[in-house]
Design an enzyme around this catalytic site. Structure first.
Site, PDB file in Angstrom:
ATOM      1  N   ASP A 206     -60.517  78.401 -65.150  1.00 53.96           N
ATOM      2  CA  ASP A 206     -60.793  77.612 -64.423  1.00 53.96           C
ATOM      3  C   ASP A 206     -61.360  78.503 -62.831  1.00 53.96           C
ATOM      4  O   ASP A 206     -60.698  79.578 -62.554  1.00 53.96           O
ATOM      5  CB  ASP A 206     -59.979  76.668 -63.819  1.00 53.96           C
ATOM      6  N   GLU A 260     -64.896  79.910 -66.450  1.00 59.58           N
ATOM      7  CA  GLU A 260     -65.888  79.082 -65.910  1.00 59.58           C
ATOM      8  C   GLU A 260     -66.471  79.808 -64.664  1.00 59.58           C
ATOM      9  O   GLU A 260     -65.742  80.068 -63.620  1.00 59.58           O
ATOM     10  CB  GLU A 260     -65.005  77.794 -65.176  1.00 59.58           C
TER      11      GLU A 260
END
Ligand code: GLC
Ligand code: CA
Length: 557
Positions: A206, A260
Protein backbone atom coordinates in the site's frame (compact mmCIF):
# COMPACT_ATOMS: atom_id res chain seq x y z
CA UNK A 1 11.71 -24.73 -19.63
CA UNK A 2 13.60 -22.02 -21.51
CA UNK A 3 14.98 -19.48 -19.12
CA UNK A 4 14.24 -16.46 -21.25
CA UNK A 5 11.56 -15.57 -23.77
CA UNK A 6 11.93 -12.57 -26.04
CA UNK A 7 14.68 -11.24 -23.78
CA UNK A 8 12.69 -11.58 -20.55
CA UNK A 9 13.71 -13.89 -17.73
CA UNK A 10 10.78 -16.21 -17.08
CA UNK A 11 9.18 -15.79 -13.65
CA UNK A 12 5.92 -17.26 -12.39
CA UNK A 13 4.55 -13.86 -11.43
CA UNK A 14 5.10 -12.54 -14.96
CA UNK A 15 2.99 -15.39 -16.32
CA UNK A 16 0.34 -15.17 -13.61
CA UNK A 17 -3.13 -13.65 -13.66
CA UNK A 18 -4.16 -12.13 -10.33
CA UNK A 19 -7.63 -11.85 -8.78
CA UNK A 20 -8.21 -9.24 -6.09
CA UNK A 21 -10.59 -9.91 -3.21
CA UNK A 22 -11.97 -7.14 -1.01
CA UNK A 23 -13.01 -9.43 1.85
CA UNK A 24 -15.63 -7.16 3.37
CA UNK A 25 -17.67 -7.33 0.16
CA UNK A 26 -16.96 -10.80 -1.19
CA UNK A 27 -19.10 -13.34 0.67
CA UNK A 28 -20.69 -13.34 4.11
CA UNK A 29 -20.89 -16.85 5.58
CA UNK A 30 -22.61 -16.09 8.91
CA UNK A 31 -25.30 -13.51 8.15
CA UNK A 32 -23.76 -10.54 9.96
CA UNK A 33 -23.69 -8.55 6.72
CA UNK A 34 -19.89 -8.52 6.46
CA UNK A 35 -17.87 -10.67 4.11
CA UNK A 36 -15.47 -13.07 5.80
CA UNK A 37 -12.71 -15.62 5.22
CA UNK A 38 -15.06 -18.59 5.41
CA UNK A 39 -17.12 -16.95 2.68
CA UNK A 40 -14.01 -16.81 0.51
CA UNK A 41 -13.24 -20.47 1.22
CA UNK A 42 -16.75 -21.37 0.04
CA UNK A 43 -16.19 -19.48 -3.20
CA UNK A 44 -12.80 -20.90 -4.14
CA UNK A 45 -14.45 -22.91 -6.95
CA UNK A 46 -15.63 -19.63 -8.54
CA UNK A 47 -12.04 -18.31 -8.43
CA UNK A 48 -10.55 -21.58 -9.58
CA UNK A 49 -13.04 -21.72 -12.46
CA UNK A 50 -11.59 -18.53 -13.86
CA UNK A 51 -8.15 -20.09 -14.05
CA UNK A 52 -6.36 -17.35 -12.12
CA UNK A 53 -2.99 -18.10 -10.53
CA UNK A 54 -2.85 -15.67 -7.61
CA UNK A 55 -5.30 -14.11 -5.19
CA UNK A 56 -4.52 -10.71 -3.70
CA UNK A 57 -6.44 -10.31 -0.47
CA UNK A 58 -7.12 -6.72 0.62
CA UNK A 59 -6.34 -6.23 4.33
CA UNK A 60 -7.60 -9.01 6.58
CA UNK A 61 -5.87 -7.78 9.73
CA UNK A 62 -7.30 -6.55 13.00
CA UNK A 63 -8.54 -3.01 12.41
CA UNK A 64 -11.08 -0.51 13.72
CA UNK A 65 -12.08 0.00 10.07
CA UNK A 66 -11.75 3.74 9.73
CA UNK A 67 -10.63 2.95 6.16
CA UNK A 68 -11.91 -0.62 5.86
CA UNK A 69 -8.81 -2.39 7.08
CA UNK A 70 -6.23 -0.03 5.57
CA UNK A 71 -5.79 1.12 9.17
CA UNK A 72 -4.21 -1.81 10.97
CA UNK A 73 -4.35 -2.22 14.74
CA UNK A 74 -2.52 -5.54 14.96
CA UNK A 75 -0.52 -6.90 12.03
CA UNK A 76 -0.51 -10.42 13.44
CA UNK A 77 -4.23 -10.85 14.10
CA UNK A 78 -7.11 -11.54 11.75
CA UNK A 79 -9.94 -9.00 11.82
CA UNK A 80 -12.52 -10.54 14.16
CA UNK A 81 -15.36 -9.80 11.71
CA UNK A 82 -13.50 -11.80 9.06
CA UNK A 83 -12.85 -14.85 11.23
CA UNK A 84 -9.91 -16.43 13.01
CA UNK A 85 -6.31 -17.29 12.27
CA UNK A 86 -7.49 -20.88 11.78
CA UNK A 87 -9.80 -19.62 9.02
CA UNK A 88 -6.89 -17.80 7.43
CA UNK A 89 -4.73 -20.92 7.53
CA UNK A 90 -7.55 -22.91 5.99
CA UNK A 91 -8.06 -20.35 3.24
CA UNK A 92 -4.35 -20.40 2.43
CA UNK A 93 -4.30 -24.21 2.34
CA UNK A 94 -7.47 -24.35 0.22
CA UNK A 95 -6.06 -21.91 -2.31
CA UNK A 96 -2.71 -23.71 -2.41
CA UNK A 97 -4.49 -27.03 -2.93
CA UNK A 98 -6.32 -25.43 -5.85
CA UNK A 99 -2.97 -24.35 -7.31
CA UNK A 100 -3.56 -20.68 -6.47
CA UNK A 101 -1.03 -18.53 -4.65
CA UNK A 102 -2.01 -15.90 -2.08
CA UNK A 103 -0.55 -12.46 -1.59
CA UNK A 104 -1.64 -10.19 1.25
CA UNK A 105 -1.79 -6.42 1.63
CA UNK A 106 1.15 -4.80 3.39
CA UNK A 107 -0.06 -1.48 4.80
CA UNK A 108 2.99 -0.03 6.51
CA UNK A 109 3.21 3.60 5.47
CA UNK A 110 0.85 4.08 8.40
CA UNK A 111 -0.85 2.05 11.09
CA UNK A 112 -4.12 2.60 12.92
CA UNK A 113 -4.03 5.15 15.74
CA UNK A 114 -5.30 2.22 17.82
CA UNK A 115 -2.13 0.21 17.20
CA UNK A 116 -0.29 -0.31 20.48
CA UNK A 117 2.76 1.49 19.02
CA UNK A 118 0.73 4.65 18.53
CA UNK A 119 -1.15 4.27 21.80
CA UNK A 120 2.29 4.31 23.47
CA UNK A 121 3.77 6.92 21.17
CA UNK A 122 1.18 9.55 21.94
CA UNK A 123 1.48 9.26 25.74
CA UNK A 124 4.67 11.30 26.20
CA UNK A 125 7.61 12.82 24.36
CA UNK A 126 10.03 10.37 25.93
CA UNK A 127 8.01 7.22 25.42
CA UNK A 128 10.19 4.56 23.71
CA UNK A 129 7.64 4.43 20.87
CA UNK A 130 7.55 8.21 20.39
CA UNK A 131 9.91 7.98 17.44
CA UNK A 132 7.82 5.29 15.69
CA UNK A 133 5.69 8.12 14.30
CA UNK A 134 6.31 11.63 13.01
CA UNK A 135 5.73 14.28 15.66
CA UNK A 136 6.32 18.03 15.49
CA UNK A 137 5.81 20.62 18.23
CA UNK A 138 3.11 23.24 18.05
CA UNK A 139 4.81 26.60 17.56
CA UNK A 140 1.52 28.41 17.94
CA UNK A 141 1.15 29.08 14.20
CA UNK A 142 -1.01 26.09 13.31
CA UNK A 143 0.15 22.87 11.65
CA UNK A 144 3.91 22.40 11.05
CA UNK A 145 3.57 22.73 7.26
CA UNK A 146 0.93 22.98 4.53
CA UNK A 147 0.74 19.27 3.75
CA UNK A 148 -2.73 17.98 3.06
CA UNK A 149 -4.16 14.54 3.68
CA UNK A 150 -5.02 12.58 0.55
CA UNK A 151 -8.46 12.32 2.17
CA UNK A 152 -8.84 16.16 2.48
CA UNK A 153 -7.83 18.59 5.22
CA UNK A 154 -4.49 19.10 6.93
CA UNK A 155 -2.11 16.15 7.16
CA UNK A 156 -1.39 17.12 10.77
CA UNK A 157 -3.40 16.37 13.86
CA UNK A 158 -2.72 18.02 17.18
CA UNK A 159 -2.76 15.43 19.91
CA UNK A 160 -4.10 16.10 23.40
CA UNK A 161 -1.58 14.30 25.57
CA UNK A 162 1.54 16.25 24.60
CA UNK A 163 0.12 19.09 22.50
CA UNK A 164 2.32 18.06 19.55
CA UNK A 165 1.17 17.36 16.02
CA UNK A 166 1.46 13.98 14.31
CA UNK A 167 1.59 13.42 10.57
CA UNK A 168 -1.13 11.47 8.73
CA UNK A 169 -1.01 11.51 4.94
CA UNK A 170 -4.37 9.71 4.96
CA UNK A 171 -7.06 9.80 7.69
CA UNK A 172 -6.41 11.12 11.23
CA UNK A 173 -6.81 7.51 12.33
CA UNK A 174 -3.89 6.52 10.05
CA UNK A 175 -0.73 8.06 11.58
CA UNK A 176 2.34 7.73 9.35
CA UNK A 177 5.08 5.44 10.62
CA UNK A 178 8.58 6.90 10.87
CA UNK A 179 10.60 4.71 8.52
CA UNK A 180 13.77 6.65 9.25
CA UNK A 181 13.72 4.87 12.63
CA UNK A 182 15.49 1.50 12.15
CA UNK A 183 13.33 -0.03 14.89
CA UNK A 184 10.23 0.61 12.77
CA UNK A 185 11.82 -1.03 9.76
CA UNK A 186 12.82 -4.00 11.89
CA UNK A 187 9.22 -4.37 13.10
CA UNK A 188 7.94 -4.34 9.51
CA UNK A 189 10.41 -6.95 8.27
CA UNK A 190 9.48 -9.06 11.26
CA UNK A 191 5.77 -8.99 10.55
CA UNK A 192 6.46 -9.72 6.88
CA UNK A 193 8.38 -12.85 7.92
CA UNK A 194 5.47 -13.83 10.16
CA UNK A 195 3.14 -14.05 7.14
CA UNK A 196 5.78 -15.48 4.80
CA UNK A 197 6.50 -18.24 7.33
CA UNK A 198 2.81 -19.12 7.19
CA UNK A 199 3.23 -19.62 3.47
CA UNK A 200 1.85 -16.48 1.85
CA UNK A 201 3.40 -15.88 -1.54
CA UNK A 202 4.07 -12.18 -1.41
CA UNK A 203 2.64 -8.73 -0.86
CA UNK A 204 0.76 -5.92 -2.47
CA UNK A 205 2.31 -2.87 -0.83
CA UNK A 206 0.00 0.00 0.00
CA UNK A 207 1.24 3.51 -0.98
CA UNK A 208 4.77 2.21 -0.58
CA UNK A 209 6.58 5.21 -2.16
CA UNK A 210 5.38 7.38 0.73
CA UNK A 211 7.50 5.58 3.36
CA UNK A 212 10.49 7.91 3.02
CA UNK A 213 9.64 11.52 3.86
CA UNK A 214 11.36 14.49 2.24
CA UNK A 215 13.86 15.78 4.84
CA UNK A 216 12.78 18.91 6.65
CA UNK A 217 9.18 18.31 5.52
CA UNK A 218 9.13 21.36 3.22
CA UNK A 219 5.83 23.00 2.25
CA UNK A 220 4.06 21.71 -0.85
CA UNK A 221 4.91 24.01 -3.73
CA UNK A 222 1.89 25.81 -5.21
CA UNK A 223 1.94 23.84 -8.49
CA UNK A 224 1.40 20.45 -6.86
CA UNK A 225 -0.90 21.41 -3.99
CA UNK A 226 -3.73 19.57 -5.74
CA UNK A 227 -1.53 16.50 -6.30
CA UNK A 228 0.59 16.25 -3.15
CA UNK A 229 1.45 12.61 -3.91
CA UNK A 230 4.18 13.90 -6.22
CA UNK A 231 6.01 15.30 -3.21
CA UNK A 232 5.08 12.51 -0.78
CA UNK A 233 6.47 9.84 -3.10
CA UNK A 234 9.80 11.59 -3.48
CA UNK A 235 11.59 10.90 -0.23
CA UNK A 236 15.31 10.22 -0.73
CA UNK A 237 15.52 6.88 1.09
CA UNK A 238 12.65 4.91 -0.45
CA UNK A 239 15.02 2.86 -2.60
CA UNK A 240 17.38 2.12 0.30
CA UNK A 241 14.43 0.91 2.33
CA UNK A 242 13.03 -1.27 -0.43
CA UNK A 243 16.42 -2.84 -1.04
CA UNK A 244 16.84 -3.43 2.67
CA UNK A 245 13.35 -4.96 2.83
CA UNK A 246 14.22 -7.36 0.07
CA UNK A 247 17.46 -8.42 1.77
CA UNK A 248 16.02 -8.63 5.27
CA UNK A 249 12.56 -10.05 4.66
CA UNK A 250 11.87 -11.29 1.15
CA UNK A 251 15.06 -12.83 -0.19
CA UNK A 252 14.79 -16.32 1.34
CA UNK A 253 11.24 -16.80 0.06
CA UNK A 254 9.84 -17.25 -3.44
CA UNK A 255 7.60 -14.20 -3.50
CA UNK A 256 5.93 -11.70 -5.74
CA UNK A 257 5.69 -8.05 -4.77
CA UNK A 258 3.65 -5.28 -6.31
CA UNK A 259 3.79 -1.74 -5.01
CA UNK A 260 0.98 0.76 -5.22
CA UNK A 261 3.04 3.54 -6.81
CA UNK A 262 0.88 6.55 -6.10
CA UNK A 263 2.87 9.66 -7.07
CA UNK A 264 5.57 7.79 -9.00
CA UNK A 265 6.25 9.10 -12.51
CA UNK A 266 6.93 6.91 -15.49
CA UNK A 267 10.54 8.09 -15.54
CA UNK A 268 10.97 6.91 -11.93
CA UNK A 269 9.39 3.51 -12.56
CA UNK A 270 12.58 1.59 -13.47
CA UNK A 271 14.09 2.66 -10.14
CA UNK A 272 11.44 0.58 -8.39
CA UNK A 273 11.24 -2.44 -10.66
CA UNK A 274 14.55 -2.94 -12.50
CA UNK A 275 15.46 -6.49 -11.55
CA UNK A 276 19.14 -5.59 -11.09
CA UNK A 277 18.23 -3.22 -8.23
CA UNK A 278 16.56 -5.74 -5.92
CA UNK A 279 13.50 -3.70 -4.98
CA UNK A 280 9.97 -4.57 -6.12
CA UNK A 281 8.87 -6.96 -8.86
CA UNK A 282 6.15 -4.67 -10.17
CA UNK A 283 4.28 -1.48 -9.41
CA UNK A 284 0.82 -0.15 -10.17
CA UNK A 285 0.98 3.00 -12.28
CA UNK A 286 -2.01 5.35 -12.02
CA UNK A 287 -2.22 6.65 -15.60
CA UNK A 288 -5.06 4.46 -16.82
CA UNK A 289 -7.24 5.00 -13.77
CA UNK A 290 -6.61 8.76 -13.88
CA UNK A 291 -7.56 9.08 -17.56
CA UNK A 292 -10.96 10.50 -16.60
CA UNK A 293 -9.79 12.88 -13.85
CA UNK A 294 -9.22 16.58 -14.31
CA UNK A 295 -6.58 18.66 -12.53
CA UNK A 296 -9.08 19.17 -9.69
CA UNK A 297 -9.53 15.40 -9.33
CA UNK A 298 -13.08 15.56 -10.64
CA UNK A 299 -14.44 13.47 -13.49
CA UNK A 300 -13.77 14.54 -17.07
CA UNK A 301 -14.48 12.84 -20.38
CA UNK A 302 -11.58 11.08 -22.08
CA UNK A 303 -10.50 10.06 -25.57
CA UNK A 304 -9.35 6.71 -26.78
CA UNK A 305 -6.13 7.97 -28.43
CA UNK A 306 -4.99 9.40 -25.05
CA UNK A 307 -5.82 6.10 -23.40
CA UNK A 308 -3.89 4.09 -26.00
CA UNK A 309 -0.91 6.43 -25.75
CA UNK A 310 -0.49 5.35 -22.11
CA UNK A 311 0.34 1.79 -23.12
CA UNK A 312 2.86 2.87 -25.73
CA UNK A 313 4.50 5.18 -23.18
CA UNK A 314 4.62 2.48 -20.54
CA UNK A 315 6.06 0.02 -22.99
CA UNK A 316 8.83 2.45 -23.90
CA UNK A 317 9.59 3.25 -20.26
CA UNK A 318 10.71 -0.24 -19.30
CA UNK A 319 13.29 -2.53 -20.87
CA UNK A 320 13.45 -6.28 -20.33
CA UNK A 321 14.73 -5.74 -16.78
CA UNK A 322 11.40 -4.30 -15.67
CA UNK A 323 7.95 -5.82 -15.67
CA UNK A 324 4.65 -3.90 -15.85
CA UNK A 325 1.18 -4.54 -14.46
CA UNK A 326 -2.19 -4.18 -16.16
CA UNK A 327 -5.27 -3.17 -14.19
CA UNK A 328 -8.32 -1.02 -14.82
CA UNK A 329 -10.02 -1.24 -11.48
CA UNK A 330 -9.61 -2.18 -7.85
CA UNK A 331 -11.26 -1.29 -4.54
CA UNK A 332 -10.34 2.40 -5.07
CA UNK A 333 -11.99 2.82 -8.45
CA UNK A 334 -15.36 2.72 -10.14
CA UNK A 335 -16.43 -0.31 -12.18
CA UNK A 336 -14.70 -0.85 -15.50
CA UNK A 337 -17.84 -1.41 -17.58
CA UNK A 338 -19.36 1.87 -16.40
CA UNK A 339 -16.09 3.73 -16.77
CA UNK A 340 -14.44 2.50 -19.96
CA UNK A 341 -17.24 0.45 -21.49
CA UNK A 342 -20.96 0.97 -21.95
CA UNK A 343 -23.15 -0.18 -19.07
CA UNK A 344 -26.46 0.03 -20.93
CA UNK A 345 -28.00 -3.47 -20.87
CA UNK A 346 -27.50 -4.14 -24.60
CA UNK A 347 -23.74 -3.38 -24.46
CA UNK A 348 -22.85 -4.32 -20.91
CA UNK A 349 -21.48 -7.77 -21.58
CA UNK A 350 -19.85 -6.99 -24.91
CA UNK A 351 -18.03 -3.96 -23.53
CA UNK A 352 -17.03 -5.81 -20.35
CA UNK A 353 -15.35 -8.33 -22.62
CA UNK A 354 -13.63 -5.68 -24.71
CA UNK A 355 -12.00 -4.52 -21.47
CA UNK A 356 -11.25 -8.11 -20.44
CA UNK A 357 -9.65 -8.79 -23.81
CA UNK A 358 -7.46 -5.72 -23.40
CA UNK A 359 -6.52 -6.51 -19.79
CA UNK A 360 -5.59 -10.08 -20.59
CA UNK A 361 -3.58 -9.46 -23.75
CA UNK A 362 -1.42 -6.54 -22.61
CA UNK A 363 2.21 -6.90 -21.63
CA UNK A 364 2.25 -6.91 -17.83
CA UNK A 365 0.72 -9.04 -15.11
CA UNK A 366 -3.08 -8.57 -15.24
CA UNK A 367 -5.06 -7.85 -12.07
CA UNK A 368 -8.78 -8.62 -12.11
CA UNK A 369 -10.95 -7.03 -9.43
CA UNK A 370 -13.77 -9.09 -7.90
CA UNK A 371 -17.07 -8.64 -9.72
CA UNK A 372 -15.52 -7.44 -12.95
CA UNK A 373 -15.49 -11.06 -14.12
CA UNK A 374 -19.31 -11.02 -14.02
CA UNK A 375 -19.65 -7.51 -15.45
CA UNK A 376 -20.71 -5.62 -12.33
CA UNK A 377 -21.49 -1.92 -12.84
CA UNK A 378 -21.47 1.32 -10.87
CA UNK A 379 -24.05 1.87 -8.12
CA UNK A 380 -26.74 4.49 -8.83
CA UNK A 381 -26.08 6.78 -5.84
CA UNK A 382 -28.79 9.35 -5.11
CA UNK A 383 -27.97 10.40 -1.53
CA UNK A 384 -24.83 11.02 0.54
CA UNK A 385 -26.26 8.63 3.17
CA UNK A 386 -25.72 5.73 0.74
CA UNK A 387 -21.94 6.07 0.86
CA UNK A 388 -19.55 4.46 3.33
CA UNK A 389 -16.16 5.80 2.20
CA UNK A 390 -14.60 8.27 4.64
CA UNK A 391 -13.06 10.08 1.66
CA UNK A 392 -16.48 10.87 0.17
CA UNK A 393 -17.74 12.03 3.54
CA UNK A 394 -14.70 14.26 4.02
CA UNK A 395 -15.19 15.80 0.60
CA UNK A 396 -18.88 16.36 1.25
CA UNK A 397 -17.99 18.35 4.37
CA UNK A 398 -15.31 20.29 2.51
CA UNK A 399 -17.31 21.03 -0.63
CA UNK A 400 -21.04 20.83 0.07
CA UNK A 401 -21.28 21.86 3.72
CA UNK A 402 -19.13 24.87 2.85
CA UNK A 403 -21.55 25.79 0.05
CA UNK A 404 -18.90 25.58 -2.68
CA UNK A 405 -20.54 22.71 -4.56
CA UNK A 406 -24.24 21.85 -4.82
CA UNK A 407 -25.35 18.43 -3.52
CA UNK A 408 -26.50 17.58 -7.07
CA UNK A 409 -23.12 18.39 -8.63
CA UNK A 410 -21.33 16.52 -5.85
CA UNK A 411 -23.43 13.40 -6.35
CA UNK A 412 -23.12 13.60 -10.14
CA UNK A 413 -19.33 13.55 -9.79
CA UNK A 414 -19.33 10.76 -7.20
CA UNK A 415 -21.56 8.69 -9.47
CA UNK A 416 -18.57 8.68 -11.80
CA UNK A 417 -15.61 8.46 -9.44
CA UNK A 418 -16.56 7.06 -6.01
CA UNK A 419 -14.54 4.20 -4.54
CA UNK A 420 -17.78 2.75 -3.16
CA UNK A 421 -18.89 1.62 -6.65
CA UNK A 422 -16.44 -1.25 -6.39
CA UNK A 423 -17.15 -1.98 -2.73
CA UNK A 424 -20.81 -2.94 -3.02
CA UNK A 425 -21.38 -6.64 -2.30
CA UNK A 426 -20.35 -9.24 -4.83
CA UNK A 427 -23.47 -10.36 -6.72
CA UNK A 428 -23.68 -14.15 -6.48
CA UNK A 429 -27.31 -14.88 -7.29
CA UNK A 430 -30.78 -13.38 -7.60
CA UNK A 431 -31.47 -14.08 -3.90
CA UNK A 432 -31.92 -11.00 -1.65
CA UNK A 433 -28.76 -8.86 -1.49
CA UNK A 434 -27.45 -10.76 -4.47
CA UNK A 435 -26.86 -13.79 -2.26
CA UNK A 436 -23.98 -12.00 -0.51
CA UNK A 437 -25.59 -12.18 2.92
CA UNK A 438 -28.75 -13.43 4.60
CA UNK A 439 -28.53 -10.42 6.92
CA UNK A 440 -28.25 -6.70 6.24
CA UNK A 441 -25.20 -5.93 4.10
CA UNK A 442 -22.76 -3.31 5.43
CA UNK A 443 -23.11 -1.52 2.07
CA UNK A 444 -26.22 -2.01 -0.09
CA UNK A 445 -26.04 -4.34 -3.06
CA UNK A 446 -26.40 -2.83 -6.49
CA UNK A 447 -30.13 -3.09 -7.36
CA UNK A 448 -29.20 -4.73 -10.67
CA UNK A 449 -28.23 -8.00 -8.95
CA UNK A 450 -31.22 -9.91 -10.40
CA UNK A 451 -29.72 -9.40 -13.89
CA UNK A 452 -26.02 -9.35 -13.06
CA UNK A 453 -24.86 -12.15 -10.80
CA UNK A 454 -22.49 -15.10 -10.78
CA UNK A 455 -25.25 -17.73 -11.11
CA UNK A 456 -26.50 -16.13 -14.29
CA UNK A 457 -22.94 -15.69 -15.44
CA UNK A 458 -22.52 -19.45 -15.25
CA UNK A 459 -25.62 -20.00 -17.40
CA UNK A 460 -26.21 -17.17 -19.82
CA UNK A 461 -23.84 -14.31 -19.10
CA UNK A 462 -20.85 -14.33 -21.42
CA UNK A 463 -18.57 -12.33 -19.18
CA UNK A 464 -17.35 -14.98 -16.72
CA UNK A 465 -16.87 -17.50 -19.49
CA UNK A 466 -15.05 -14.92 -21.59
CA UNK A 467 -12.64 -14.11 -18.76
CA UNK A 468 -11.91 -17.82 -18.31
CA UNK A 469 -11.29 -18.28 -22.05
CA UNK A 470 -9.02 -15.25 -22.23
CA UNK A 471 -7.03 -16.39 -19.21
CA UNK A 472 -6.60 -19.83 -20.79
CA UNK A 473 -5.44 -18.18 -24.02
CA UNK A 474 -2.90 -16.06 -22.17
CA UNK A 475 -1.58 -19.15 -20.42
CA UNK A 476 -1.31 -21.09 -23.67
CA UNK A 477 0.87 -18.63 -25.62
CA UNK A 478 4.10 -17.07 -24.39
CA UNK A 479 3.63 -14.22 -26.89
CA UNK A 480 0.61 -13.12 -24.86
CA UNK A 481 2.90 -12.65 -21.88
CA UNK A 482 6.32 -11.77 -23.28
CA UNK A 483 5.58 -10.66 -26.85
CA UNK A 484 6.46 -7.20 -28.16
CA UNK A 485 3.63 -4.70 -28.08
CA UNK A 486 2.80 -2.50 -31.07
CA UNK A 487 -0.22 -0.22 -31.50
CA UNK A 488 -1.31 -0.26 -35.15
CA UNK A 489 -3.85 2.57 -35.03
CA UNK A 490 -2.74 5.00 -32.31
CA UNK A 491 -4.85 7.88 -33.60
CA UNK A 492 -8.09 6.05 -34.32
CA UNK A 493 -10.84 7.51 -32.13
CA UNK A 494 -12.79 4.25 -31.66
CA UNK A 495 -10.58 1.29 -32.48
CA UNK A 496 -7.72 -0.15 -30.45
CA UNK A 497 -5.76 -2.58 -32.63
CA UNK A 498 -2.41 -3.91 -31.53
CA UNK A 499 -0.08 -6.86 -31.95
CA UNK A 500 1.87 -9.03 -29.55
CA UNK A 501 4.78 -10.83 -31.16
CA UNK A 502 7.67 -13.08 -30.35
CA UNK A 503 9.96 -14.66 -32.93
CA UNK A 504 7.65 -17.71 -32.99
CA UNK A 505 4.13 -16.36 -32.44
CA UNK A 506 2.07 -13.33 -33.35
CA UNK A 507 -1.36 -12.16 -32.32
CA UNK A 508 -3.48 -9.23 -33.38
CA UNK A 509 -5.99 -7.89 -30.88
CA UNK A 510 -8.74 -5.78 -32.45
CA UNK A 511 -11.15 -3.94 -30.15
CA UNK A 512 -14.02 -1.62 -30.95
CA UNK A 513 -14.56 0.94 -28.17
CA UNK A 514 -17.92 2.10 -29.51
CA UNK A 515 -21.48 0.84 -30.00
CA UNK A 516 -21.28 1.55 -33.74
CA UNK A 517 -19.79 -0.68 -36.39
CA UNK A 518 -16.35 0.60 -37.40
CA UNK A 519 -14.60 -0.20 -40.67
CA UNK A 520 -11.05 -1.32 -40.11
CA UNK A 521 -8.52 -1.81 -42.89
CA UNK A 522 -5.95 -3.46 -40.63
CA UNK A 523 -7.85 -6.70 -40.00
CA UNK A 524 -6.12 -9.75 -41.43
CA UNK A 525 -7.61 -12.07 -43.97
CA UNK A 526 -9.68 -14.56 -41.97
CA UNK A 527 -9.09 -17.26 -44.54
CA UNK A 528 -5.41 -17.32 -43.64
CA UNK A 529 -5.58 -16.22 -40.01
CA UNK A 530 -7.83 -17.90 -37.53
CA UNK A 531 -9.78 -15.94 -34.97
CA UNK A 532 -8.59 -17.39 -31.65
CA UNK A 533 -11.19 -15.59 -29.60
CA UNK A 534 -14.11 -13.23 -30.07
CA UNK A 535 -16.93 -11.81 -27.95
CA UNK A 536 -19.43 -12.45 -30.76
CA UNK A 537 -20.55 -16.04 -31.21
CA UNK A 538 -19.16 -18.12 -34.06
CA UNK A 539 -22.61 -18.29 -35.70
CA UNK A 540 -22.61 -14.50 -36.17
CA UNK A 541 -20.13 -14.58 -39.09
CA UNK A 542 -17.53 -11.81 -38.77
CA UNK A 543 -17.14 -9.19 -41.46
CA UNK A 544 -13.54 -9.25 -42.62
CA UNK A 545 -13.28 -5.46 -42.81
CA UNK A 546 -15.57 -4.19 -40.04
CA UNK A 547 -15.75 -4.54 -36.28
CA UNK A 548 -19.26 -4.59 -34.89
CA UNK A 549 -20.36 -2.60 -31.81
CA UNK A 550 -18.03 -3.34 -28.87
CA UNK A 551 -16.57 -6.26 -30.76
CA UNK A 552 -13.31 -7.86 -29.62
CA UNK A 553 -11.34 -10.24 -31.82
CA UNK A 554 -8.04 -11.94 -31.28
CA UNK A 555 -6.34 -13.28 -34.40
CA UNK A 556 -3.46 -15.70 -34.42
CA UNK A 557 -1.31 -14.39 -37.27
C1 GLC B 1 -4.29 2.87 -0.73
C2 GLC B 1 -5.44 1.92 -0.65
C3 GLC B 1 -6.65 2.69 -0.24
C4 GLC B 1 -6.40 3.28 1.11
C5 GLC B 1 -5.12 4.10 1.13
C6 GLC B 1 -4.66 4.36 2.53
O1 GLC B 1 -4.47 3.85 -1.70
O2 GLC B 1 -5.59 1.24 -1.85
O3 GLC B 1 -7.80 1.89 -0.22
O4 GLC B 1 -7.47 4.10 1.47
O5 GLC B 1 -4.05 3.44 0.50
O6 GLC B 1 -4.20 3.18 3.12
CA1 CA C 1 -19.68 -12.40 8.10
Amino acid sequence: MTETINGYTRRWWKEAVVYQIYPRSFMDSNGDGIGDLRGIIDKVPHIKGLGVDVVWLSPHFDSPNADNGYDIRDYRQVMAEFGTMADFDELLATLHDAGIRLIVDLVVNHSSDEHVWFAESRTSRDNPYRDYYIWRPDDGNGPPNNWTSIFTGSAWQKDEATGDYYLHLFATKQPDLNWDNPAVRGEVYDLMRFWLDKGVDGFRMDVIPFISKVPGLPDLPEDIRAKPQFLYANGPRVHDYLQEMRREALEPYDTMTVGEAFGVTLAQTPLFVDDRRGELDMIFQFDTVEIDRGADGKWKSWFLPDFKAIFARHDAALDTHGWPTAFFSNHDNPRIVSRYGDDRPQWREKSALVMAALLLTLKGTPFIYQGDEIGMTNYPFTDIAQFDDLWVKGMWRQEVDSGRVTPEAFLANQNKVSRDHSRTPMQWSSAPNGGFTTGTPWLAANPNFPEINADRAAETNEVYRGYAELIALRHAYPAMVYGDYADLLPDHPHLFVFTRRTADESFMIALNFSADAQPCERLPDTGAHAISWSNYSASEAPDASTLRGWEARIYKL
